[in-house]
Design a protein around this motif. Structure first.
Motif, PDB file in Angstrom:
ATOM      1  N   THR A 130       0.813  -1.234   0.000  1.00 27.02           N
ATOM      2  CA  THR A 130       0.000   0.000   0.000  1.00 27.02           C
ATOM      3  C   THR A 130       0.849   1.288   0.000  1.00 27.02           C
ATOM      4  OG1 THR A 130      -1.599  -1.324   1.207  1.00 27.02           O
ATOM      5  CG2 THR A 130      -2.054   1.038   1.060  1.00 27.02           C
ATOM      6  N   PRO A 131       1.898   1.385   0.836  1.00 27.01           N
ATOM      7  CA  PRO A 131       2.648   2.660   0.858  1.00 27.01           C
ATOM      8  C   PRO A 131       3.349   2.985  -0.463  1.00 27.01           C
ATOM      9  CG  PRO A 131       3.302   1.224   2.693  1.00 27.01           C
ATOM     10  CD  PRO A 131       2.404   0.424   1.825  1.00 27.01           C
ATOM     11  N   ALA A 132       3.526   1.989  -1.315  1.00 25.00           N
ATOM     12  CA  ALA A 132       4.238   2.233  -2.587  1.00 25.00           C
ATOM     13  C   ALA A 132       3.278   2.461  -3.755  1.00 25.00           C
ATOM     14  CB  ALA A 132       5.177   1.057  -2.892  1.00 25.00           C
ATOM     15  N   LEU A 133       1.986   2.529  -3.480  1.00 23.40           N
ATOM     16  CA  LEU A 133       1.029   2.695  -4.597  1.00 23.40           C
ATOM     17  C   LEU A 133       1.200   4.044  -5.306  1.00 23.40           C
ATOM     18  CD1 LEU A 133      -2.274   1.059  -3.274  1.00 23.40           C
ATOM     19  CD2 LEU A 133      -0.748   0.210  -5.082  1.00 23.40           C
ATOM     20  N   GLY A 134       1.612   5.063  -4.563  1.00 27.27           N
ATOM     21  CA  GLY A 134       1.855   6.370  -5.194  1.00 27.27           C
ATOM     22  C   GLY A 134       2.992   6.282  -6.199  1.00 27.27           C
ATOM     23  N   ALA A 135       4.084   5.655  -5.786  1.00 23.64           N
ATOM     24  CA  ALA A 135       5.227   5.486  -6.695  1.00 23.64           C
ATOM     25  C   ALA A 135       4.830   4.605  -7.879  1.00 23.64           C
ATOM     26  CB  ALA A 135       6.398   4.858  -5.941  1.00 23.64           C
ATOM     27  N   LEU A 136       4.009   3.603  -7.610  1.00 24.21           N
ATOM     28  CA  LEU A 136       3.561   2.722  -8.701  1.00 24.21           C
ATOM     29  C   LEU A 136       2.737   3.510  -9.727  1.00 24.21           C
ATOM     30  CD1 LEU A 136       3.333  -0.055 -10.002  1.00 24.21           C
ATOM     31  CD2 LEU A 136       1.429  -0.572  -8.464  1.00 24.21           C
ATOM     32  N   LYS A 137       1.941   4.434  -9.216  1.00 20.81           N
ATOM     33  CA  LYS A 137       1.155   5.265 -10.128  1.00 20.81           C
ATOM     34  C   LYS A 137       2.092   6.030 -11.079  1.00 20.81           C
ATOM     35  CE  LYS A 137      -2.463   8.675 -10.368  1.00 20.81           C
ATOM     36  NZ  LYS A 137      -2.407  10.097 -10.040  1.00 20.81           N
ATOM     37  N   GLY A 138       3.197   6.510 -10.536  1.00 24.89           N
ATOM     38  CA  GLY A 138       4.180   7.212 -11.370  1.00 24.89           C
ATOM     39  C   GLY A 138       4.752   6.306 -12.455  1.00 24.89           C
ATOM     40  N   VAL A 139       5.027   5.044 -12.091  1.00 26.63           N
ATOM     41  CA  VAL A 139       5.542   4.089 -13.089  1.00 26.63           C
ATOM     42  C   VAL A 139       4.496   3.864 -14.182  1.00 26.63           C
ATOM     43  CG1 VAL A 139       6.321   1.706 -13.448  1.00 26.63           C
ATOM     44  CG2 VAL A 139       7.039   2.945 -11.396  1.00 26.63           C
ATOM     45  N   ALA A 140       3.233   3.730 -13.760  1.00 26.45           N
ATOM     46  CA  ALA A 140       2.158   3.518 -14.738  1.00 26.45           C
ATOM     47  C   ALA A 140       2.017   4.742 -15.655  1.00 26.45           C
ATOM     48  CB  ALA A 140       0.841   3.237 -14.012  1.00 26.45           C
ATOM     49  N   MET A 141       2.201   5.940 -15.083  1.00 28.11           N
ATOM     50  CA  MET A 141       2.137   7.153 -15.913  1.00 28.11           C
ATOM     51  C   MET A 141       3.247   7.138 -16.967  1.00 28.11           C
ATOM     52  SD  MET A 141       1.383   9.816 -12.798  1.00 28.11           S
ATOM     53  CE  MET A 141       1.676  11.340 -13.668  1.00 28.11           C
ATOM     54  N   GLU A 142       4.437   6.698 -16.556  1.00 27.41           N
ATOM     55  CA  GLU A 142       5.539   6.628 -17.528  1.00 27.41           C
ATOM     56  C   GLU A 142       5.283   5.566 -18.597  1.00 27.41           C
ATOM     57  OE1 GLU A 142       9.370   7.106 -14.810  1.00 27.41           O
ATOM     58  OE2 GLU A 142       9.654   7.491 -16.938  1.00 27.41           O
ATOM     59  N   LEU A 143       4.690   4.441 -18.171  1.00 23.91           N
ATOM     60  CA  LEU A 143       4.344   3.410 -19.170  1.00 23.91           C
ATOM     61  C   LEU A 143       3.361   3.985 -20.186  1.00 23.91           C
ATOM     62  CD1 LEU A 143       4.152   0.359 -16.769  1.00 23.91           C
ATOM     63  CD2 LEU A 143       5.497   0.375 -18.880  1.00 23.91           C
ATOM     64  N   ASP A 144       2.370   4.746 -19.681  1.00 23.82           N
ATOM     65  CA  ASP A 144       1.435   5.432 -20.582  1.00 23.82           C
ATOM     66  C   ASP A 144       2.184   6.322 -21.562  1.00 23.82           C
ATOM     67  OD1 ASP A 144      -1.158   4.636 -20.053  1.00 23.82           O
ATOM     68  OD2 ASP A 144      -1.412   6.017 -18.361  1.00 23.82           O
TER      69      ASP A 144
END
Ligand code: NAD
Ligand code: LMR
Length: 326
Positions: A44-58
């Motif tokens: 859960t605490p890393a979901l923000g960072a994961l969102k950033g990775v998903a944005m870069e994948l986009d």
């Protein structure tokens, strides 16, 4: 174009995944005609960072990326997954052995094994990268009793690749000249990098090097390479680990190179006298989406002792996590 497959990746906001996800989405793992849906798991605490990775994948606008799921729920991440790369786990720091992570990481894999059992495709192919990888793969497999144990593997491809380069540099050749090198056993400092059957540009590798270099330089260098990277970088290998994961899955799904084999830690069927059920690295050939342990590789007294030592370590690791093995 084929229809999309679902690829679950755990530890998706970590270092390894930061290389891995982009190469999967670029088609390097499953081929240029295979769209993928990435199902990314984090705490859960890393979901923000994961969102950033998903944005870069986009932002890469990968033509093969057919969808993304970001979640902290293993049941969601493994839902209908065709492939799973279990990367999420704590890495070791300086002075630690990989098995020192057993206690910190083992519980993660029993939870994920159950989630795979309950939600994944029955044909899922699982690769465990998080350390200690072989024993974590065993925990995952044993917690997924409804899935064929052959579908759970652990990564020794990084060790295989390291060994290729050491031998190529020593013999002044390239890795393309080398065939039939094997990593036996555990992804740990007891692993046995074996070049007795390897050829370099068609010549017997053992005839090109001396026994002293083999025993006192090559073997320890490959065994200790992970620690040497940690000392040099201040963090464990990441891009080379992601690369090895891509090679492992690519070969499993699409086949090993003609006339060669690869090292994969797989469910032992008792081949070479290795206890059945351990996840042990063998020379493997892959074809039609399946792997097979190469049989009939001759082993001398030196090799048998080294193969046994790494098997013994795997038995000790297994016994240390027996409470997590249903
Ligand atoms: P990292 O710390 O950068 O990333 C790990 C990620 O996993 C973190 O983002 C963390 O939040 C996440 N995570 C932790 N628990 C989780 C859980 N229960 N579910 C989902 N995600 C979780 O580490 P890294 O450098 O990416 O390395 C990951 C693992 O891979 C380590 O155990 C490392 O030792 C191992 N490794 C193995 C090999 C190999 O050859 N087998 C090579 C390199 C690294
Ligand atoms: C590696 O081999 O680089 C990884 O397993 C990380 C480590 O702890 O050595």
């Amino acid at each position: 174009m084929k229809s999309p497959v679902r690829v679950a990746v755990t530890g998706a906001a970590g270092q390894i995944s930061y290389s891995l996800l982009f190469r999967i989405a670029a088609g390097e793992m499953l081929g240029p005609d295979q769209p993928v849906i990435l199902q990314m798991l984090e705490i859960t605490p890393a979901l923000g960072a994961l969102k950033g990775v998903a944005m870069e994948l986009d932002d890469c606008a990968f033509p093969l990326l057919a969808g993304m799921i970001c979640t902290d729920d293993a049941n969601v991440a493994f839902k209908d997954a065709d492939y799973a790369l279990l990367v999420g786990a704590r890495p070791r720091g300086p002075g630690m052995e990989r098995k020192d992570l057993l206690e910190a990481n083992a519980a993660i894999f029993s939870v994920q094994g159950k989630a795979i059992n309950d939600h994944a495709s029955r044909d899922i192919k699982v690769l465990v990268v998080g350390n200690p990888a072989n024993t974590n793969a065993l925990i995952t497999q044993r917690n997924a009793p409804d899935i064929n144990p052959r579908q759970f593997t652990a990564m020794t491809r990084l060790d295989h690749n390291r060994a290729l380069t050491q031998l190529a540099q020593k013999t002044d050749k390239t890795i393309n000249d080398i065939k039939h090198l094997t990593i036996w056993g555990n992804h740990s400092s007891t692993q046995y990098p074996d070049i007795h059957h390897a050829t370099v540009d068609g010549q017997d590798a053992m005839g090109l090097i001396d026994q002293n270099w083999y025993e006192n330089d090559f073997i320890p260098t490959v065994q200790q390479r992970g620690a040497a990277i940690i000392d040099a970088r201040g963090a464990s290998s990441a891009a080379s680990a992601a690369n090895a994961a891509i090679f492992h899955m690519r070969d499993w799904a699409l086949g090993t190179a003609e006339g060669d084999w690869a090292s994969m830690a797989v469910y032992s069927d008792g081949s070479y006298g290795i206890e059945e059920g351990l996840i042990y690295s063998f020379p493997c050939v892959c074809k039609d989406g399946d792997w097979e342990i190469v049989q009939g590789v001759e082993t001398n007294e030196f090799s048998v002792a080294k193969m046994k030592a790494t098997e013994d370590e795997l038995k000790q690791e297994r016994d240390a996590v027996s409470h997590l093995l249903p």
